[in-house]
Scaffold this active site. Structure first.
Site, PDB file in Angstrom:
ATOM      1  NE  ARG A  98      -3.379  -1.825   3.011  1.00 19.64           N
ATOM      2  CZ  ARG A  98      -4.621  -2.182   2.800  1.00 19.64           C
ATOM      3  NH1 ARG A  98      -5.454  -1.273   2.307  1.00 19.64           N
ATOM      4  NH2 ARG A  98      -5.487  -3.230   2.967  1.00 19.64           N
ATOM      5  CG  MET A 109      -0.547   8.195  -5.038  1.00 22.27           C
ATOM      6  SD  MET A 109       1.022   8.233  -4.278  1.00 22.27           S
ATOM      7  CE  MET A 109       0.220   8.430  -2.188  1.00 22.27           C
ATOM      8  NE  ARG A 351      -7.084   9.247   7.519  1.00 24.53           N
ATOM      9  CZ  ARG A 351      -7.139   8.918   6.230  1.00 24.53           C
ATOM     10  NH1 ARG A 351      -6.411   8.864   5.586  1.00 24.53           N
ATOM     11  NH2 ARG A 351      -8.590   8.689   6.053  1.00 24.53           N
ATOM     12  CD  GLU A 775      -0.352  52.932  -2.178  1.00 26.09           C
ATOM     13  OE1 GLU A 775      -1.066  51.848  -2.299  1.00 26.09           O
ATOM     14  OE2 GLU A 775      -0.480  54.018  -1.847  1.00 26.09           O
ATOM     15  CB  SER A 794      -0.098  51.907   6.409  1.00 28.57           C
ATOM     16  OG  SER A 794      -1.059  50.828   6.248  1.00 28.57           O
ATOM     17  CG  ASP A 799      -1.536  50.332  -5.575  1.00 34.06           C
ATOM     18  OD1 ASP A 799      -1.616  49.982  -6.939  1.00 34.06           O
ATOM     19  OD2 ASP A 799      -2.172  51.113  -5.040  1.00 34.06           O
ATOM     20  CE1 TYR A 882      -2.387  49.372  10.822  1.00 37.80           C
ATOM     21  CE2 TYR A 882      -0.778  50.333  12.381  1.00 37.80           C
ATOM     22  CZ  TYR A 882      -1.497  50.315  11.068  1.00 37.80           C
ATOM     23  OH  TYR A 882      -1.489  51.412  10.095  1.00 37.80           O
TER      24      TYR A 882
HETATM   25  C1  PEP Z   1      -2.931  48.990  -1.500  1.00 35.83           C
HETATM   26  O1  PEP Z   1      -2.526  49.531  -2.299  1.00 35.83           O
HETATM   27  O2  PEP Z   1      -2.733  47.793  -0.736  1.00 35.83           O
HETATM   28  C2  PEP Z   1      -3.848  49.863  -0.671  1.00 35.83           C
HETATM   29  C3  PEP Z   1      -4.176  49.409   0.700  1.00 35.83           C
HETATM   30  O3  PEP Z   1      -4.530  50.846  -1.262  1.00 35.83           O
HETATM   31  P1  PEP Z   1      -5.705  50.767  -2.379  1.00 35.83           P
HETATM   32  O4  PEP Z   1      -6.011  49.172  -2.244  1.00 35.83           O
HETATM   33  O5  PEP Z   1      -6.775  51.541  -2.144  1.00 35.83           O
HETATM   34  O6  PEP Z   1      -4.836  51.226  -3.669  1.00 35.83           O
HETATM   35 MG    MG Z   2      -2.834  51.582  -2.958  1.00 34.90          MG
END
Ligand code: PEP
Ligand code: MG
Length: 910
Positions: A98, A109, A351, A775, A794, A799, A882
């Site tokens: 097996r 398999m 399992r 971005e 952030s 993008d 975050y």
């Molecule tokens: C991004 O680009 O990740 C973003 C949060 O901006 P948006 O999606 O509004 O372009």
């Molecule tokens: Mg963006």
């Protein structure tokens, strides 16, 4: 060259040599058979040929050196343990061969049973099976010939690629000749005849006799199992389940035990808890006088496992004892396969069992109660994808519903309603209390009202990051995008699919998880887990095992996680919902959504303003509207940080479509009408027209080009914060500049913003942070410089992915990602789960260099990846503060952030 290793590689492990942690080497089945053997459970003796041997074989097409001898040695021990010899004409040992990979690949398999039978040993098997009991002899004869015909069939099909149907047809012929439809009515003579027929089929296809030499049978069967790793269905399954292609399978050679030796024999499968609901108690099926594959093939109906208590109490009690032991040992739900041979119980497999999302939570909670695992382990055993599944309403698909189309499951959930083709109609019908599904080729910002009014959105174009998909996810609304079998005709208010025409008012149902589209109304069930998050189910006071388990595990995730979880929200209602779902702030308030509807006209005026006065009038009209927007959000998020992003639309979204405008002007000119104003508008739109709007005048560029636009927004934010703070709440605004690629862009915006803030805020106590999105790849690579001018970063991973890969986020998923997925260039869209190696590297560089320049720099992510389970683990590892995601994904992000902390920080930091 390095000196050759002379120690022989170990390719074969007896069961006593393995254990459950050796899955990589012995496969899941082999590792667990070894574990059970070492627990002293009744496992038929056997050995496992490693995945290493398989990989070596697949690489060269030859068994690696030493394998044949090692098999011979282990076979000799097996023969000794059983007191029988493979191929012995008097009392043959039979073995099963097996497959068993590290990850379970059910049915993908190969398996060959009864290896060791030949024309002579079949007689010995009959004699031995009959024993001294003369009456049993007839049955034993039958059993032996049936085992032999099964071997030829399985071996022929699996090892020699004889078409399986030919054996099936021969079996049907034998039954027809006997005047029966049931295999069991064939007696020993019939089966002997069938063996002859099977051998002829074997010869016809292979040009050779069925091999009589048992060791040759064994070696060929082992090869066939190795090769089945690369069988087409196995390759497809691995791709779908994202199982690496280079693991290889182990091969288990196990002494055969027989469940088909009479009424005191049988076979079954069982779970130690209900894998559907998680409820305690054993669940399983039993089939008397049968072998395992009869259960799988569904030839005869099984009975509930509890029936075994009546049929064979001794075996039943023993089985229950073993199941309890296995649970205690594995500390988890186990599934098992067993066989009873003449009243003797044998364990053939165990399992940790697969389970539904609900059962995963319930069982994890129960095991904590039972003291088998701690809460960290419980957290480890569930995941965000399961939680997400539990949060969406589902279709009750017990009736016959066939999908008519399949698109991309862009925003999960289940929705039914009347088809509408325009936003206006969606709003009208919704106002009358109707559920509607907005159907468009694709959506654009003008559809926002319709999308809000609709129960679900269906588009025939666009991928997972198309406008429809992103906005729908943001609202927690069901969306299927890119269902290209649907031919949408908006002017005629109908769509055609598979030759059927669906007109406005007809009912359709869409499943945003699977992407399936149904005609008619499929009934929907709401989610209890959402009711709990919404606060309408109190886990302490209801008798609902699932809700209680979710509550308990979520509380632990919150206690353990280091990442904060914020939300992407730009209305008070979304903010309020996200707070109930546990959001600790807003990580992205997209202000461009606030410029739609009746405000659009003002924005158009602003963009096309001929002089300062025109522009200032538009800005003055927008200021109070924006201020009110922000006040509402600050109030909802009282005390929590709110990141407001300055306007970032591609320009074309606010201007009338060029082609349409050109046609209107031409038609009016033809009619001799006065079109001076329209002509001026057309000239302006032409001037601003962009071939690549996503790479054009948007984000910070717009703010630098249109005087007063960002200033108006900054003023509105600061004034709203002061008003809210004066009223007794706490506003914590963070102003975020989009699409920055160079520190100079940010510095320019910042200088102007600081002046306005200082002027508005005065001594109100309001503190306003100024930061930027990262971005644009250049921003990531110059993060050290940019951090000098930013209090926070952030990451806009939407993008960053678009520009990092050069993939247009609105087009590529629907257009050609299927091919990339098929080729394995990536296993999942990089817009959905962060591409750790490329885009992720940009994030890592920016985080490190940003923090090096400014240690207190706050770091977050607000692209779609902020709510993706895999990506949350990455952001934890990179050390962000975050993640921010749409309100509905907040609980998923909380859970995954907790899991990431438990997994990377280890259990000693509890
Ligand atoms: C991004 O680009 O990740 C973003 C949060 O901006 P948006 O999606 O509004 O372009
Ligand atoms: Mg963006």
């Amino acid at each position: 060259m390095a000196k050759q290793e002379t120690v022989e590689h170990k390719y074969v492990y007896a069961f006593v040599e393995g254990n459950k942690d050796l899955k990589e080497l012995l496969g899941g089945k082999g590792a667990n058979l070894a574990e059970m053997t070492n627990l002293g459970l009744p496992v038929p003796p056997g050995f496992t040929i490693t995945t290493e041997a398989c990989k070596a074989y697949l690489a060269t097409g030859e068994e690696p050196d030493g394998l044949a001898d090692q098999i011979a040695a282990h076979l000799a021990s097996l023969e000794q343990a059983m007191g029988k010899r493979l191929g012995d004409p008097e009392d043959p040992l039979l073995v099963s061969v097996r497959s068993g990979a590290k990850f379970s690949m059910p049915g993908m398999m190969e398996t060959v049973l009864n290896v060791g039978l030949n024309d002579r040993s079949v007689q010995g098997l009959a004699r031995q099976a009959g024993g001294a009991d003369q009456q049993a002899a007839g049955g034993a004869d039958r059993f032996a010939w049936d085992s032999y015909r099964r071997l030829i069939q399985m071996f022929g099909k699996t090892v020699c690629e004889v078409p399986g149907e030919e054996f099936e047809h021969a079996l049907d012929d034998a039954k027809r000749a006997k005047g029966t439809g049931n295999d069991l009515d064939l007696d020993a003579d019939d089966l002997r005849g069938l063996v002859d027929a099977y051998k002829k089929i074997f010869f016809k296809h292979t040009g050779r006799e069925f091999p009589q030499e048992p060791r040759e049978q064994l070696d060929l069967a082992i090869r066939a199992v190795f090769e089945s790793w690369n069988a087409e269905r196995a390759v497809l399954y691995r791709r779908q389940e994202r199982i690496p292609a280079d693991l290889g399978t182990a091969v288990n050679v196990v002494a055969m035990v027989f469940g088909n030796l009479g009424p005191d024999s049988g076979t079954g499968v069982a779970f130690t808890r209900d894998p559907a609901s998680g409820a305690q108690g054993i669940y399983g099926d039993y089939l008397a006088n049968a072998q395992g594959e009869d259960v799988v093939a569904g030839i005869r109906n099984t009975v509930p496992l509890q029936e075994l208590e009546r049929l064979d109490k001794k075996s039943y009690d023993e089985l229950l004892g073993i199941m309890a032991r296995l649970e205690g040992h594995y500390k988890d739900l186990c599934d098992i396969e067993f066989t009873i041979e003449r009243g003797k119980l044998w364990m053939l497999q165990t399992r940790v069992g697969k389970r539904t999302a609900a059962a995963a939570f319930v069982i994890a909670g129960q095991l904590v109660d039972e003291g088998l695992i701690d809460l960290d382990e419980a957290l480890h055993r569930v995941n965000g994808a399961q939680l997400a599944q539990l949060m969406f309403p589902r279709f009750r698909l017990d009736h016959e519903f066939q999908p008519v189309a399949k698109g991309i499951g862009a925003s999960p959930g289940a929705a039914s309603g009347k088809v509408v083709f325009t936003s206006a109609r969606a709003v009208e019908l919704a106002a009358e209390g109707e559920s509607v599904i907005l159907v468009r080729r694709e959506t654009n910002p003008d559809d926002l009202n319709g999308m809000i009014a609709a129960q679900g959105i269906l588009t025939s174009r666009g991928g997972k990051t198309s406008h429809a998909a992103v906005v729908a996810r943001g609202m927690g609304k069901t969306c299927v995008s890119g269902a290209d079998e649907i031919d949408v005709n908006v002017p005629q208010r109908r769509f055609v699919v598979g030759g059927q025409t669906v007109v406005e008012g007809d009912i359709v149902s869409i499943d945003g998880t699977t992407g399936k589209v149904y005609l008619g109304e499929v009934p929907v069930m709401p989610s209890e887990v959402v009711q709990y998050f919404e606060g309408s189910l109190d886990p302490e006071h209801i008798d609902n095992a699932l809700v209680r388990a979710v509550h308990r595990i979520m509380s632990h995730a919150d206690a353990r996680r280091r990442l904060a979880v914020r939300t992407n929200a730009d209305t008070g209602a979304d903010a309020a919902r996200a707070r109930r779902f546990g959001a600790e702030g807003i990580g992205l308030c997209r202000t461009e959504h606030m410029f739609l509807g009746d405000r659009r006209e003002l924005v158009e005026r602003l963009i096309l303003a001929r002089d300062n006065a025109d522009r200032e009038a538009a800005l003055a009209a927008l200021l109070p509207l924006q201020r009110a927007d922000f006040e509402e959000i600050f109030r909802e998020m009282d005390g929590m940080p709110v990141t407001v992003r300055l306007i970032d639309p591609p320009l074309h979204e606010f201007l009338p479509p060029l082609e349409q405008l050109a046609v209107n002007v031409a038609v009016a000119q033809e009619r001799g009408e006065d079109v001076a104003q329209e002509e001026a508008l057309l000239a302006a739109v032409r001037r601003m027209h962009e071939e690549n709007p996503m790479l054009g005048l948007r984000g910070v560029r717009l703010g630098l080009v249109i005087p007063g636009l960002f200033a108006m927004q900054v003023r509105a934010i600061a004034e709203a914060a002061v008003t809210v703070t004066r009223s007794g709440a706490v506003a914590r605004p963070e102003i975020m500049v989009p699409l920055v690629g160079a520190v100079q862009e940010l510095e320019t915006v910042r200088a102007e913003a600081e002046k306005i803030i200082a002027e508005v805020v005065g001594d109100s106590g309001v503190e306003v942070l100024i930061g930027t999105m990262i971005e644009v790849p250049r921003a990531a690579l110059t993060a050290g410089q940019i951090a000098e001018a930013a209090q926070f970063f952030s990451f806009g991973t939407n993008d960053l992915t678009q520009m990092g890969w050069g993939f247009s986020r609105d087009d590529v998923e629907g257009a050609f990602f299927w091919r990339y997925l098929e080729l394995g260039i990536f296993g999942i869209s990089p817009f959905e789960s962060i591409d750790r190696d490329g885009v992720g590297r940009l994030v890592r560089i920016a985080a490190e260099e940003g923090r090096a320049a400014r240690p207190e720099l706050k770091l977050g992510v607000c692209g779609e990846h902020g709510g993706d389970p895999e990506s949350v683990h990455f952001f934890h590892e990179v050390g962000l503060d975050y993640v921010s995601c749409s309100p509905f994904r907040v609980p998923v992000a909380r859970l995954e952030a907790g899991r990431a902390a438990v997994e990377t920080d280890g259990s000693d930091s509890r």
